[in-house]
Design a protein around this motif. Structure first.
Motif, PDB file in Angstrom:
ATOM      1  N   GLN A 172       0.867  -1.176   0.000  1.00 55.87           N
ATOM      2  CA  GLN A 172       0.000   0.000   0.000  1.00 55.87           C
ATOM      3  C   GLN A 172       0.907   1.229   0.000  1.00 55.87           C
ATOM      4  O   GLN A 172       1.960   1.220   0.613  1.00 55.87           O
ATOM      5  N   PHE A 173       0.474   2.277  -0.681  1.00 59.25           N
ATOM      6  CA  PHE A 173       1.304   3.477  -0.728  1.00 59.25           C
ATOM      7  C   PHE A 173       0.435   4.727  -0.729  1.00 59.25           C
ATOM      8  O   PHE A 173      -0.736   4.707  -1.137  1.00 59.25           O
ATOM      9  N   LEU A 174       1.026   5.823  -0.252  1.00 54.45           N
ATOM     10  CA  LEU A 174       0.353   7.118  -0.192  1.00 54.45           C
ATOM     11  C   LEU A 174       1.401   8.207  -0.381  1.00 54.45           C
ATOM     12  O   LEU A 174       2.467   8.168   0.243  1.00 54.45           O
ATOM     13  N   GLN A 175       1.106   9.160  -1.255  1.00 49.71           N
ATOM     14  CA  GLN A 175       1.989  10.306  -1.461  1.00 49.71           C
ATOM     15  C   GLN A 175       1.133  11.560  -1.558  1.00 49.71           C
ATOM     16  O   GLN A 175       0.144  11.587  -2.289  1.00 49.71           O
ATOM     17  N   LEU A 176       1.484  12.609  -0.824  1.00 49.31           N
ATOM     18  CA  LEU A 176       0.713  13.836  -0.870  1.00 49.31           C
ATOM     19  C   LEU A 176       1.606  15.021  -0.564  1.00 49.31           C
ATOM     20  O   LEU A 176       2.702  14.887  -0.039  1.00 49.31           O
ATOM     21  N   GLY A 177       1.107  16.200  -0.948  1.00 49.11           N
ATOM     22  CA  GLY A 177       1.862  17.424  -0.732  1.00 49.11           C
ATOM     23  C   GLY A 177       1.358  18.536  -1.610  1.00 49.11           C
ATOM     24  O   GLY A 177       0.246  18.485  -2.155  1.00 49.11           O
ATOM     25  N   LYS A 178       2.164  19.546  -1.774  1.00 52.53           N
ATOM     26  CA  LYS A 178       1.802  20.736  -2.521  1.00 52.53           C
ATOM     27  C   LYS A 178       2.435  20.692  -3.902  1.00 52.53           C
ATOM     28  O   LYS A 178       3.621  20.428  -4.042  1.00 52.53           O
ATOM     29  N   GLY A 179       1.640  20.970  -4.947  1.00 59.37           N
ATOM     30  CA  GLY A 179       2.153  21.015  -6.305  1.00 59.37           C
ATOM     31  C   GLY A 179       2.029  19.681  -7.011  1.00 59.37           C
ATOM     32  O   GLY A 179       2.039  18.614  -6.396  1.00 59.37           O
ATOM     33  N   ASP A 180       1.926  19.757  -8.343  1.00 60.35           N
ATOM     34  CA  ASP A 180       1.850  18.553  -9.157  1.00 60.35           C
ATOM     35  C   ASP A 180       3.224  17.899  -9.223  1.00 60.35           C
ATOM     36  O   ASP A 180       4.254  18.570  -9.273  1.00 60.35           O
ATOM     37  N   VAL A 181       3.244  16.569  -9.266  1.00 58.92           N
ATOM     38  CA  VAL A 181       4.508  15.846  -9.255  1.00 58.92           C
ATOM     39  C   VAL A 181       5.337  16.142 -10.496  1.00 58.92           C
ATOM     40  O   VAL A 181       6.559  16.016 -10.492  1.00 58.92           O
ATOM     41  N   SER A 182       4.699  16.576 -11.599  1.00 56.61           N
ATOM     42  CA  SER A 182       5.429  16.868 -12.828  1.00 56.61           C
ATOM     43  C   SER A 182       6.043  18.264 -12.839  1.00 56.61           C
ATOM     44  O   SER A 182       6.766  18.607 -13.777  1.00 56.61           O
ATOM     45  N   GLY A 183       5.753  19.097 -11.830  1.00 57.60           N
ATOM     46  CA  GLY A 183       6.284  20.451 -11.760  1.00 57.60           C
ATOM     47  C   GLY A 183       6.855  20.738 -10.388  1.00 57.60           C
ATOM     48  O   GLY A 183       7.128  19.821  -9.598  1.00 57.60           O
ATOM     49  N   PRO A 184       7.069  22.009 -10.065  1.00 58.69           N
ATOM     50  CA  PRO A 184       7.567  22.352  -8.727  1.00 58.69           C
ATOM     51  C   PRO A 184       6.629  21.818  -7.649  1.00 58.69           C
ATOM     52  O   PRO A 184       5.419  22.018  -7.722  1.00 58.69           O
ATOM     53  N   HIS A 185       7.182  21.135  -6.653  1.00 55.00           N
ATOM     54  CA  HIS A 185       6.335  20.515  -5.645  1.00 55.00           C
ATOM     55  C   HIS A 185       7.120  20.240  -4.373  1.00 55.00           C
ATOM     56  O   HIS A 185       8.354  20.271  -4.352  1.00 55.00           O
ATOM     57  N   SER A 186       6.369  19.962  -3.299  1.00 55.93           N
ATOM     58  CA  SER A 186       6.914  19.481  -2.034  1.00 55.93           C
ATOM     59  C   SER A 186       6.026  18.333  -1.579  1.00 55.93           C
ATOM     60  O   SER A 186       4.860  18.552  -1.231  1.00 55.93           O
TER      61      SER A 186
END
Length: 818
Positions: free
Chosen positions: A448-462
């Motif tokens: 199982q996996f989960l990833q979250l944060g600010k910004g799209d993964v293809s652009g600037p993000h955290s």
């Protein structure tokens, strides 16, 4: 049952995330660079909108719109508006709107409803019932087709001498949600393992593009978007008309006062125009008054707090007039400055038509104008959503290049990103490498996996991400040695920063931890998973992976560049990223420069890697690869390119350094398209020298590859030759010559054929000559049949002939059911 539980868990997590990311009343953010609509907090704009709605009721008298006061809805228009809100949004929203309309002058509380509901009611085409459109096309099915292929191969070494491959594709719409269904099954007789080659691939995926187009079609059919963006309301004219009326009234009042006091101030009559009143500030208006020719007024007295009786009559009257102008200016500036509103309207008018077809504009309009249920609203934020045997993960996170059986989805809302999924990774089907991998890593994981944060993964993000994986006892043909079951927990952080015109820089850090389940003590998977998460930071440097990657361009030089470095400990393990390395240090650079409008391009690339082989000694593999390539566009239809490269793999130990593999090559390629003897033709030639050292064998190879084609009327003649010669006679992979010439033509205007003559000569291994024939036709409007035959004769009898078949055939039948 496990798949159903995974899907239910996925939906519950989606709902929790939607609640967390989309609180009530939150809107889609408007671009800072391009206004999408005039703000509903401008009282004059609200008043013009309500007057336009009231104007639909016969006999309604349009009231004078003041910038600080919002007129009331006509009772008939109000009831129509209530019916519209109830029909689309339900009784709960109707109660909120009714409460807001009762407090219409409180712009802070009513602004949201004016923006979301009242503008939609104003843009509705006639008495359109939006729900009728939504129900009419809510369910449909478009069967894409089914196909089947049968093939045989009598080569002794063929993995599957005979087999059948069947494929089905279907597009289904359920509740206005388009879903793509794909299924493929391969089965046949195998000398290795019948079960290994009798498998199916099935996938269900959400079609985001089709969903947006479908819902946006409903919006355009039911609403006039020009009215929704209030393009038909002329705020500029409303402001000027209001300002002009107030100036006329002010002049009349001042004229009456001057006549009563016996003073004549005709110089003030034409002091300001409506445009000047809107755009000039208070200080500029004062300066205009002071600059009137032959009008002597002292500035200090004009701005003093003395009573009128202490001032000259002319000064007192001018001060009185100036204060009234300032009051009128203040009235115009209530809610939003007049000039800002006019500038906003002009910007909106210039950008609306350009942005109507943009992705963000479609999503915002659908969300604000259509009555969507929870799932439909959630899918507006989905980037991808799929279930079955799928590829999951994206570059720049804890999950990359993962193929699994399960469900996964990624979402982006208000610049907040989330990716989650659950499934089973099973490498046991890889029968070629199972003998090498099984002793290093388990062949199957449930994860199982989960990833979250600010910004799209293809652009600037955290972003932050976690992976939880447990080993499984996979059934089948794999070796599957008895190893302790274990849990692997991975935590990851990724950051990508934009450097503007200089490019981007990305950093990643990932930490893994493994805990083994002790069957003797009876601890279960839940306890093992908890233990792996709690002790995540144990053995930090041995179980961590870090990376830094920079890429950018220099447009003035037409130069692109990339540099990267990464490290992973020998104990690092991430089951959700099968390609991740362990015990490795990698670094490299990639540069590419062009000149003369990209007619000349030169590139350089270097990749280096050190990979540890032991946790006790310093034994490791040291790999390096260097490449220089160049491309010159001689003419529009003639290009030359070349490449020089070297790859070396070297084993280093305490006793000795041992080169394991060396590959050096130089190649020259030409591409030409044009006419030869008035016939259109295409030519591609590659010549290369290659040194290959695989101890103790050392070879020097000469390679030639030629592809030539001619178009003759409606037919095509092709010729291909591949030749390699080992100059040193080591025959690392044989002195090889393959040649084929083919003729493509049509018979009876319906049958497409290709006839070829082939020749194969692998010195001391095999020599064959033969023919190939393919025939394809449309037997029925929906039925296509293709037949392929490859017949060869062995020219020389060798002990390796059994590896090469002399007959191969394929029969493909395509029938479109819809």
């Amino acid at each position: 049952m496990k798949s159903l539980c995974s899907i239910l868990l996925l939906m519950l997590m989606l709902q929790a995330t939607l609640w967390a990311q989309s609180p009530a009343g939150e809107h889609q953010p408007v671009s800072k660079h391009r206004p999408q609509a005039l703000p509903a907090t401008v009282p004059l704009l609200q008043g013009s909108l309500i007057n336009a709605i009231n104007n639909r009721v016969p006999g309604t008298v349009i009231k004078d719109v003041r910038p600080s006061v919002i007129p009331a809805l006509h009772p008939v228009a109000k009831q129509d508006f209530y019916a519209y809100v109830k029909q689309l949004y339900g009784d709960k929203q109707l109660q909120q709107v009714q409460k807001g309309v009762a407090l219409l002058n409180d712009t802070a509380r009513i602004g949201r409803y004016l923006d979301e509901k009242l503008r939609g009611f104003y843009a509705l085409k006639g008495n359109t019932d939006v729900t009728v459109f939504l129900k009419a096309g809510a369910y449909s099915n478009h069967f894409k087709g089914a196909s089947a292929e049968a093939f045989t191969d009598n080569a002794a070494g063929a993995l599957m001498p005979a087999g059948i491959n069947a494929r089905i594709q279907d597009d289904v719409v359920l509740g206005n949600i388009p879903v793509n269904l794909q299924f493929s099954h391969i089965a046949g007789r195998s000398f290795v393992d019948r079960a290994a080659l009798n498998n199916a691939l099935g996938k269900v995926s959400f079609d985001k593009d089709a969903y947006l187009e479908r819902m946006n079609g409903y919006v355009n059919k039911a609403f006039d978007l020009n009215k929704y963006f209030l393009q038909d309301i002329d705020v500029r004219a409303a402001f000027k008309d209001y300002a002009d009326k107030k100036l006329i009234k002010l002049r009349e009042d001042m004229s009456r006062l001057t006549m009563e006091s016996g003073q004549q101030l005709a110089a003030l009559t034409g002091l300001l125009s409506p445009d000047q009143l809107i755009y000039l500030d208070s200080n500029q208006i004062k300066n205009l008054l002071l600059d009137i020719p032959a009008f002597k007024v002292d500035e200090a007295q004009l701005l003093s707090q003395l009573p009128d009786s202490a001032l000259a009559p002319q000064t007192a009257m001018a001060r009185n007039y100036l204060h009234k102008l300032w009051e009128l200016k203040s009235t115009l500036s209530q809610g939003l400055a007049a000039q800002q509103t006019l500038a906003a309207q002009q910007a909106v008018e210039n950008s609306i038509q350009k942005s109507l077809n943009s992705h963000d504009s479609k999503v915002r309009n659908i969300k604000q104008l259509l009555p969507l249920n929870f799932l439909q609203r959630l899918l507006l934020q989905a980037k991808s959503l799929q279930a079955g045997k799928i590829a999951a993960g994206e570059k720049g996170g804890a999950v990359q290049d993962l193929f699994m059986a399960g469900a996964a989805g990624s979402f982006l809302n208000n610049n907040k990103f989330m990716m989650l999924g659950a499934g089973v990774r099973n490498d046991a089907a890889d029968i070629k490498n199972i003998g090498l991998n099984e002793g290093v890593d388990p062949s199957s994981f449930s994860l199982q996996f989960l990833q979250l944060g600010k910004g799209d993964v293809s652009g600037p993000h955290s972003h932050i991400g976690i992976v939880n994986a447990n080993t499984r006892n996979a059934s089948g043909h794999q070796l599957n040695p008895n190893t302790l079951a274990r849990n692997v927990f991975v935590g990851a952080v990724s950051e990508q920063v934009s450097l503007g015109e200089y490019g981007t820089i990305a950093a990643e850090i990932s930490k893994s931890n493994s805990e083994y389940r002790n069957a003797a003590n009876g601890n279960d998977y839940a306890l093992t998973s908890k233990a792996a998460a709690v002790t995540l930071f144990n053995d930090f440097w041995q179980t961590v992976s870090v990376g830094l990657d920079y890429s950018g361009t220099v447009k003035s030089l037409d130069l692109s560049q990339r540099a990267y470095v990464s490290y992973s400990g020998l104990g690092y393990s991430n089951p959700a990223s099968p390609g991740s390395a362990r015990g490795t240090v990698r670094y490299g650079v990639n540069l590419r420069r062009s000149w003369n409008k990209r007619r000349v391009t030169i590139g350089f690339r270097a990749d280096l890697q050190d990979m540890r082989m032991s946790a006790i000694t310093d034994s490791r593999w040291k790999n390096s690869a260097y490449t220089v390539d160049a491309r010159v566009k001689v003419k529009k239809n003639f290009t030359l390119s070349s490449r020089i490269g070297q790859s070396v793999m070297k084993g280093i130990s305490e006793k000795a350094d041992q080169p394991g593999y060396v590959n050096r090559h130089v190649s020259l390629t030409s591409q030409y398209s044009g006419k030869l003897w008035s016939l259109p033709q295409n030519n591609n030639v590659t010549f290369s020298l290659q040194q290959m050292d695989i101890l103790p064998v050392k070879s020097l190879l000469v390679n030639l590859n030629v592809n030539q084609s001619f178009i003759i009327n409606t037919n095509m003649l092709t010729l291909s030759v591949m030749y390699n010669k080992d100059v040193k006679g080591q025959a690392l992979y044989g002195n090889l010559l393959t040649a084929e010439t083919g003729w493509s033509y049509t018979v009876l205007k319906k049958i497409a054929c290709t006839s070829s003559i082939t020749y194969l000569n692998n010195k001391a291994v095999v020599e064959q000559a033969g023919i190939k024939q393919s025939i394809g036709t449309e037997l029925l409007p929906r039925l296509n049949v293709n037949l392929y035959l490859d017949c060869r004769k062995n020219m020389v009898n060798t002990s390796q002939n059994y590896l090469f078949g002399n007959f191969s055939s394929q029969l493909m039948i395509h029938y479109l059911l819809n």
